[in-house]
Design a protein around this motif. Structure first.
Motif, PDB file in Angstrom:
ATOM      1  N   GLU A   9       0.804  -1.236   0.000  1.00 40.14           N
ATOM      2  CA  GLU A   9       0.000   0.000   0.000  1.00 40.14           C
ATOM      3  C   GLU A   9       0.835   1.283   0.000  1.00 40.14           C
ATOM      4  N   PHE A  10       1.961   1.254   0.696  1.00 37.50           N
ATOM      5  CA  PHE A  10       2.784   2.476   0.808  1.00 37.50           C
ATOM      6  C   PHE A  10       3.800   2.504  -0.342  1.00 37.50           C
TER       7      PHE A  10
ATOM      8  N   PRO B 254      -3.650  10.862   4.269  1.00 41.40           N
ATOM      9  CA  PRO B 254      -4.152   9.696   3.511  1.00 41.40           C
ATOM     10  C   PRO B 254      -5.295   8.985   4.222  1.00 41.40           C
ATOM     11  N   ASP B 255      -6.489   9.571   4.174  1.00 39.83           N
ATOM     12  CA  ASP B 255      -7.616   8.977   4.902  1.00 39.83           C
ATOM     13  C   ASP B 255      -7.984   7.597   4.344  1.00 39.83           C
ATOM     14  N   ASP B 256      -7.780   7.410   3.030  1.00 36.51           N
ATOM     15  CA  ASP B 256      -8.075   6.105   2.425  1.00 36.51           C
ATOM     16  C   ASP B 256      -7.219   4.995   3.054  1.00 36.51           C
TER      17      ASP B 256
ATOM     18  N   SER C 269      -6.295   0.339   6.583  1.00 37.67           N
ATOM     19  CA  SER C 269      -5.484  -0.312   7.623  1.00 37.67           C
ATOM     20  C   SER C 269      -6.368  -0.828   8.754  1.00 37.67           C
ATOM     21  N   LEU C 270      -7.449  -0.118   9.033  1.00 33.39           N
ATOM     22  CA  LEU C 270      -8.397  -0.598  10.047  1.00 33.39           C
ATOM     23  C   LEU C 270      -9.109  -1.851   9.556  1.00 33.39           C
ATOM     24  N   GLN C 271      -9.529  -1.807   8.293  1.00 33.47           N
ATOM     25  CA  GLN C 271     -10.248  -2.960   7.720  1.00 33.47           C
ATOM     26  C   GLN C 271      -9.384  -4.206   7.687  1.00 33.47           C
ATOM     27  N   LYS C 272      -8.111  -4.016   7.403  1.00 34.01           N
ATOM     28  CA  LYS C 272      -7.208  -5.168   7.291  1.00 34.01           C
ATOM     29  C   LYS C 272      -6.698  -5.658   8.647  1.00 34.01           C
ATOM     30  N   GLY C 273      -7.117  -4.985   9.715  1.00 32.07           N
ATOM     31  CA  GLY C 273      -6.688  -5.424  11.037  1.00 32.07           C
ATOM     32  C   GLY C 273      -5.246  -5.060  11.379  1.00 32.07           C
ATOM     33  N   ILE C 274      -4.711  -4.077  10.648  1.00 32.77           N
ATOM     34  CA  ILE C 274      -3.346  -3.622  10.932  1.00 32.77           C
ATOM     35  C   ILE C 274      -3.317  -2.843  12.236  1.00 32.77           C
ATOM     36  N   ILE C 275      -4.414  -2.140  12.467  1.00 31.37           N
ATOM     37  CA  ILE C 275      -4.482  -1.284  13.640  1.00 31.37           C
ATOM     38  C   ILE C 275      -5.361  -1.965  14.691  1.00 31.37           C
TER      39      ILE C 275
END
Lengths: 345, 374
Positions: free
Chosen positions: B23-24, B39-41, B46-52
């Protein structure tokens, strides 16, 4: 330092206070404009050491270094431009049309960029691509990419040419440093270009300019420390001025002491030992330390461009990458010291 | 003593790294850096993917390091919406947690911490923002500087003075409030032209007669300074993770250059080898300090000495490694992604207490600890 040199420094400083300091942020954001080029030309700074027949001022080396130091202490971009025009362009643009073009740039009428990385690093042909029309070649890492003409390598990667060109793909990238000139890709038109000489001519011109590059670093050191020392006198934290705290006072004052030693060497030494390489290597390292400390002294404000101190941090690193030849210069110094091949492994 | 992360954390680290690498991209990082846009997207992704996973501090620390390793501006942007939450978590009441924190946890709202003031810097006790009690409200007046998420946060944990400064005990008389950006009298100016971490949003906040309901007071009146210092002892571990990410990323990219893009023989030069070794050694030492600080902290036994050592040393290492990376890669670094690391790294020595403040904390604790051991 003799009186003439002192007067010269004062003159450049007055000029810079009036014409650069007030637009220093604009130079960083929008580049050096034509108005400033004209003023630099009128003062004789743009062609400080160039022959009079090309509009130069034929000043001695010490005066030239004084100009580089003082201009760089307000805007390193301006110092680098004066350096490139005098230490490189004036040595290469001599005959015929090239000589005529030298007159145009030294008068501030026109502008000249440099395919610098390619020339110095010699990565030449490997990164060039033919344009769709077959006449243009792409050059990476060109200094002053908005200029009208450029000194670059030709197709063979060995000869220098003076050619027309246009900046390409700079819309979403700022260079790390010397933003007053910029560093970007340029599309060069090879047809109708003037041949100037060999790639080694520029390499030699740079290697002969150790004390001049050191003078640019000296300006960066001076400019950044001036800001930090002024700030430390007025900013309070935990009820005291910054200057009253020993770590701040000791680090800024010892950096200033090193700056003074460097200055006396640059102006007073006959530079027999190593042809000025010692000053170059010392000033490169000092400029990085001084600009880092100057930024740190300003805290969060130092991190914002408005305070005019972070540019020195960026520029010291950029100039070190472009003008200082890192390991090659250290190897040259080693060979001077050992009197034989050294530092190869 | 075990220096290994758990298998779960190792797997998590791998997942975060893969996310960051995909992504980055250079293109995204350069664009956000150039435009100074948040980068709000990527935050949502990152929340959806469980990174956070803000509820798990070990995961948060590992995620911050791995994300900043690929790009600090983007990495900090996606991990900073929760900034200041620990103050509410530790000292807030259940209603505040429910009303404010749960929304942040779900990624529906963003928050920020508003402590620093113009000309105040790390000297938190010099704060001038005033909160005057009036009926069942507090009226806030003042300004805040260098506030991360300043323009985009829905609410802030804000420090203000509730009683006049006592000249000898200036840190007394301060309180923390939850201040919503939609409260009347709140305004912000975006600070542009940052040297680095330009994807993050930074602003100056202007507080003009803001009415804050008394239920938004966090904890007790007069204890704000203590709450904020407690918070910094937590957040500094995360800044260490940012800094270690930057340093490790600079080393990664330097090695990549030396292996794939440099003239042949570069890797065999001993000057290059010694510089690489030095970078790697310092990064490893900084990471161990961070793990030790985290280990104390996440077991609710914070050790401010180790925390300040970790933050101070990690940020110094980020600056050192990014500088050495530029020196070893030359024009490749200058025109590529490494120059961004060089610009991003420097903020680590400034925010969450400057390096100078970390050193003061270490020295004071040394003095205190040597007293108690006698």
């Amino acid at each position: 330092m003799n009186d003439d040199l002192k007067l010269m420094k004062e003159t450049v400083r007055d000029f810079s206070t009036k014409n650069i300091e007030n637009i220093a942020l604009k130079i960083e954001r929008e580049g050096i404009d034509k108005d400033l080029l004209k003023k630099l030309a009128e003062q004789g700074f743009l062609g400080a050491t160039a022959p009079q027949e090309y509009g130069g001022a034929e000043l001695d080396n010490a005066s030239y270094r004084a100009i580089l130091e003082e201009l760089s202490s307000f805007s390193p971009s301006v110092g680098v431009l004066v350096f490139l025009y005098n230490s490189i362009a004036s040595k290469l643009l001599k005959k015929g049309k090239a000589g005529e073009y030298l007159k145009e740039i030294l008068s501030g009428e026109s502008t000249l960029g440099f395919g610098y990385g390619e020339i110095l690093e010699g990565y030449g042909n490997s990164t060039e691509t033919k344009g769709s029309d077959g006449r243009t070649i792409l050059k990476r890492d060109v200094i002053f990419p908005t200029a009208k003409k450029f000194i670059v390598l030709d197709d063979t990667g060995e000869n220098l040419i003076l050619a027309n060109g246009k900046i390409k793909g700079a819309e979403n990238k700022k260079s790390l440093g010397i933003r007053g000139l910029g560093i970007s890709d340029v599309l060069i038109e090879t047809s109708g270009a003037e041949t100037l000489g060999n790639r080694s001519d520029i390499v030699k011109a740079i290697e002969d300019s150790s004390l001049e590059i050191a003078a640019i670093y000296l300006g960066i050191i001076k400019g950044s420390l001036n800001k930090a020392i002024d700030y430390a006198k007025v900013r309070t934290t935990f009820d005291h001025f910054l200057k009253d705290y020993s770590p701040v006072a000791f680090s800024l004052s010892s950096l200033r002491a090193e700056e003074e030693l460097l200055r006396s060497y640059i102006y007073e030494s006959d530079a027999d030992f190593s042809g000025g390489l010692s000053a170059l290597i010392f000033s490169e390292s000092l400029s990085k330390r001084a600009t880092k400390q100057a930024l740190q002294t300003h805290g969060g404000y130092g991190y914002l461009e408005d305070f005019g101190v972070e540019k020195f941090y960026r520029d010291a690193m950029t100039i070190s990458t472009m003008l200082f030849r890192g390991r090659r210069d250290r190897k040259r110094l080693s060979e001077e010291v050992f009197g034989t091949e050294a530092g190869n492994l | 003593m075990d220096f290994e992360l758990s298998d779960e954390l190792k797997d998590f680290r791998k997942m975060v790294r893969e996310f960051a690498l995909s992504e980055f991209t250079s293109e995204v990082a350069r664009k956000r850096d150039f435009e100074e846009s948040y980068p709000d997207d990527l935050r949502i992704k990152s929340l959806q993917k469980g990174i956070i996973d803000f509820a798990n501090p070990w995961k948060t620390m590992v995620a911050i390091e791995e994300l900043c390793r690929v790009d600090a501006g983007l990495g900090i942007s996606v991990t900073v919406p929760y900034f200041g939450a620990e103050v509410i978590m530790l000292f807030g009441n259940d209603a505040q947690k429910e009303k404010y924190l749960s929304e942040v946890n779900k990624g529906k709202k963003m928050m920020g911490l508003a402590v620093t003031e113009p000309g105040g810097g790390s000297d938190v006790a010099a704060n001038k923002t005033e909160a005057v009690k009036s009926g069942n409200k507090y009226i806030l007046n003042g300004s805040k500087m260098f506030i991360t998420n300043g323009q985009i946060a829905d609410f802030f944990v804000m420090l203000a003075r509730t009683s006049k400064a006592d000249s000898t005990k200036k840190h007394r008389g301060m309180s923390t409030f939850i201040v919503e950006s939609k409260f009347k009298g709140f305004s912000s100016n975006k600070l542009e032209g940052k040297l680095g971490v330009r994807a993050t949003n930074t602003a100056e906040l202007i507080l003009n007669n803001i009415e804050v309901p008394e239920e938004n007071l966090i904890g007790e009146e007069g204890k704000g300074f203590y709450y904020i210092m407690t918070f910094f002892n937590i957040s500094r571990v995360f800044v260490a993770a940012q800094a270690i990410g930057v340093a490790q990323g600079a080393l990664d990219r330097t090695l990549e250059y030396l292996k794939n893009n440099a003239p042949s023989g570069e890797m065999q030069n001993e000057h290059v080898q010694f510089t690489l070794s030095d970078m790697a050694t310092r990064i490893e030492a900084a990471r161990l300090l961070m793990y030790k600080a985290a280990s104390y902290l996440f077991q609710f036994k914070p050790n401010p000495t180790i925390t300040s050592m970790a933050k101070g040393y990690a940020s110094e290492t980020a600056v050192f490694a990014s500088e050495k990376a530029m020196e070893l890669t030359g024009l490749y670094g200058l025109s590529g992604d490494l120059e961004r690391y060089f610009r991003d790294a420097k903020i680590m020595e400034i925010w969450e207490g400057t390096s100078e403040v970390e050193k003061l904390i270490i020295a004071r604790m040394l003095e205190k600890e040597s007293d108690s051991s006698e």
